[in-house]
Design an enzyme around this catalytic site. Sequence first.
Site: not given
Length: 1116
Positions: A201, A206, A453, A470
């Site tokens: 990330n 995004c 998220h 994730d």
Amino acid sequence: MTLMTPPPMEPEDDEMLVPHSDFPAEGPQPMEVAPAEATSTVDAQAADDPPSARFTWTIENFSRLNVKKLYSEIFFVGGYKWRVLIFPKGNNVDHLSMYLDVADSATLPYGWSRYAQFSLAVINQIHNKYTVRKDTQHQFNVRESDWGFTSFMPLSELYDPGRGYLVNDTCVIEADVAVRRVVDYWSHDSKKETGYVGLKNQGATCYMNSLLQTLYHIPYFRKAVYHMPTTENDMPSGSIPLALQSLFYKLQYSDTSVATKELTKSFGWDTYDSFMQHDVQELNRVLCEKLEDKMKGTVVEGTIQQLFEGHHMNYIECINVDYKSTRKESFYDLQLDVKGCRDVYASFDKYVEVERLEGDNKYHAEQYGLQDARKGVLFIDFPPVLQLQLKRFEYDFIRDTMVKINDRYEFPLQLDLDRENGKYLSPEADRSVRNLYTLHSVLVHSGGVHGGHYYAYIRPTLSDQWFKFDDERVTKEDMKRALEEQYGGEEELPQTNPGFNNSPFKFTKYSNAYMLVYIRESDKEKIICNVDEKDIAEHLRIRLKKEQEEKEQKRKEKAEAHLYTIIKVARDEDLVEQIGRDIYFDLVDHDKVRCFRIQKQMAFNLFKEEVAKEFGIPVQCQRFWLWAKRQNHTYRPNRPLTVHEEGQSVGQLKEVSNKANNAELKLFLEVDLGLDLHPVPLPEKAKDEILLFFKLYDPFKEELRYVGRLFVKASGKPIEILGKLNELAGFAPDEEIELFEEIKFDPNVMCEHIDKKLNFRGSQLEDGDIICFQKSLQGQNIDQCRYPDIPSFLEYVHNRQVVRFRSLEKPKEDEFCLELSKQNNYDEVVESVARHLSLDDPSKIRLTSHNCYSQQPKPQPIKYRGVEHLTDMLIHYNQTSDILYYEVLDIPLPELQGLKTLKVAFHHATKEEVVIHTIRLPKQSTVGDVINDIKTKVELSHLDAELRLLEVFYHKIYKIFPLHEKIENINDQYWTLRAEEIPEEEKNLGPHDRLIHVYHFMKDTSQNQVVQNFGEPFFLVIHEGETLAEVKLRIQKKLQVPDEEFIKWKFAFLSLGRPEYLQDSDIVSTRFQRRDVYGAWEQYLGLEHSDNAPKRSYAANQGPFGIAMAYKKHFN
């Protein structure tokens, strides 16, 4: 809702989740959550029965609270202590700020964390349906022990007594808290547990990571990407194919998570703004279009179309004549409505729904004229990989903002688009192709319209095993988690704590699917194919293996760092190179000198041999000095190494030199050159010798440079070395020179004149000290120099500041730069700006500071002489900026500050045009003065016309200002000030006449029929016994609404938002028993109709008293 990590930022939108902070949270809201945020750092799986409770906090005398922040009493949920924290006047914003706080965070053990889902609410004590409630979830820890909303609700609404949030000056706050089970994030090894790795990330990417994982797990797509021709000369940051090949290779073969920076650079989305300004659909299209273009003329040409392209037919078919118009269009994804649809099939039904064109909307058919017709869409073919974009984000025209649709919306594991005899297919569709699809991936958005998220559920081989991707974390998941839990809707949590209000409470499920990828059953063998190393070009394998080796080497170096010492060796050459260019104070920037990575066990004498090889300086010609940090924060060579020390290991020497316990050893290498300019052995340093370093200053060129070093005897005098210094400087032997000692520069410059006749010991000079010298200046020579001596030059260097100035009207663009001094006072700064702009009067310049967090101008400008120095203008909490915004006023700033500026919209009695006037009057003026000023600027319907000033807020009239009211406290920032003529009929009210409020309204179908006001409100006199039919005639005449439009309008009496519809025969005055207009805005005659007025267009009129803006009045 925006989930954020520090530093907190000031929201520009209605909502923001942040850890509270005592400095204002300012800035644009990030679209993305950095890795520390709850949804990305924990797997927030619900326990079977999560402890939950509701806490109610009643605060009396709310408007009289005189504290910045207020804590509730402590309450227990899930065995933990919690409390609510509010900022009654806002946490440096014009909204109520409210947070949930871990009450005992200061005493909890190291490394504590807890995860909670919670909602905070301000109860509407008149109508519960208007209660403001916001919910979220967070991983609380030592860094973020409170979390919530900096902009919970506008203060103007909270403190408005008519709104119902403060009743008898009492505010009621509610907190619903559910504590969740936490799974450790950092110990999870994704590759080991799942066979897959995640994507790092990067804080602003995004939705990209979830989309890339989805595309990667379509093997046919990945194989095509690998087969795109790239060469070893390409750079990934400049080539999308190579960047994607590199990313996919690493996802396939790496053991740890992969970075995406090269890819974002390759298609130009390498800034945070890029992701703010686009959505996932645009990113998908950008990637696919660019890849499609690069695939042309290669073995994989057409792959994108083969995988993702489908076709539909738009048709218009006349009902009464034989005429049909069709147009074929291609699509790579389909946008499906969520609002009003229970599932994917309902969305497809809506997609192909037939629209009838009739009445005023008839279709103009060639040679047949206007005809009744049917209009619709049918599908010619669907692609093998079907991408469905769910319209979770929509524009709400009533609220004039984007909203997220969190409604429940189901999607099947198998999607049959041939259902009901192929109802979605056009007549020319190939019916032999079976359009049965199986779900491959579910892309999820967790959060609100302003951020949140993103993650994805994917089953790479279409087996029963799902995986959650994730960011860096990949976990195995069951089908229920991937499907049903992503439908959206509401979740009801049971109460478990006795002693609280035990009714169950509901949370909106903010995590829900926003994109679905289906793969056609008949194509899945081809699409879910094998991809191995032979599919990857050799140059790519070599490049990426080399990258892996370099990465491994860095990792190894990091792991072995405790076995090594970094030795930084500074030499005369570095001082010559840096002084006067990179640095002015001290001697060297150690980060720019030669570094050696040496094993701690190595003998220092062996290291000297390495130095001999590197610099060509024989070991016997080297002498090393240790650096020391002095109490005045300067860093100077302190003493040479002893013979004993040189016999030690590098590690032992580092311990001697460095009490700070870092891994570096800093040394100065002293070398002397003979006449042939080759190094010569150094004589032993005598006890009374001092090593001094010399800098030369030229006041005419404003240049400083290093000229060398000398040993001097402590008992000697500077006068004895003047000839040597002239030689170093290239001056005549008898040149008169002045000497200064550079003592320190932080926080202030200290550079003192040296008495040439006093010995060095008497001047307190020691090893490593710096002497700056220059030619002596006399008479007019001094006048020719801005900085005639070294102290003044060093002071200038220390304080100089290049400031980037931007016009306040164009806050993103640097307009010009000025070199100023940090010590410049307010007047000197504005004079410099005025000089640059060729402006005669500097007092007309108004400056505004820069907010380092939001990268925007601060809301309030700098007051006239409101700060001491330039540094005060540039500082923003603990950060310093180099940006200032300026504006040129039409009157001097001191004069403007003594005035109150109000924007007043003048509504003419008979003309439609509304003109906004900027009124400037002394702060002690009254409303009567404002009205008299307006009269001089506007055209009245007749000479004796009287005016009044109204406060209009959310399309309602809240106040008629008394003429004697002082204008100093009138706020036009949140509501509109309206000036209008008082109609003659209002001046002559009969004893039974009523003056009522009349507002336009409509019902918001998406908000349970909540009344929404719009347009311009107004007053109307109603007479005793007057029927609605009679009142309607007067309203139609007043608003000049055409008959065909007015016949559609409905009329209702509204009290506190509830409409009671009226019939033409109803006596209107019987509904309005109150004569008092003040505070009567919640009882009004409502005109219900659609808001088909165009957005106002403004026209600016520049006059001597500021700017007047003109626009049209729209009532319908």
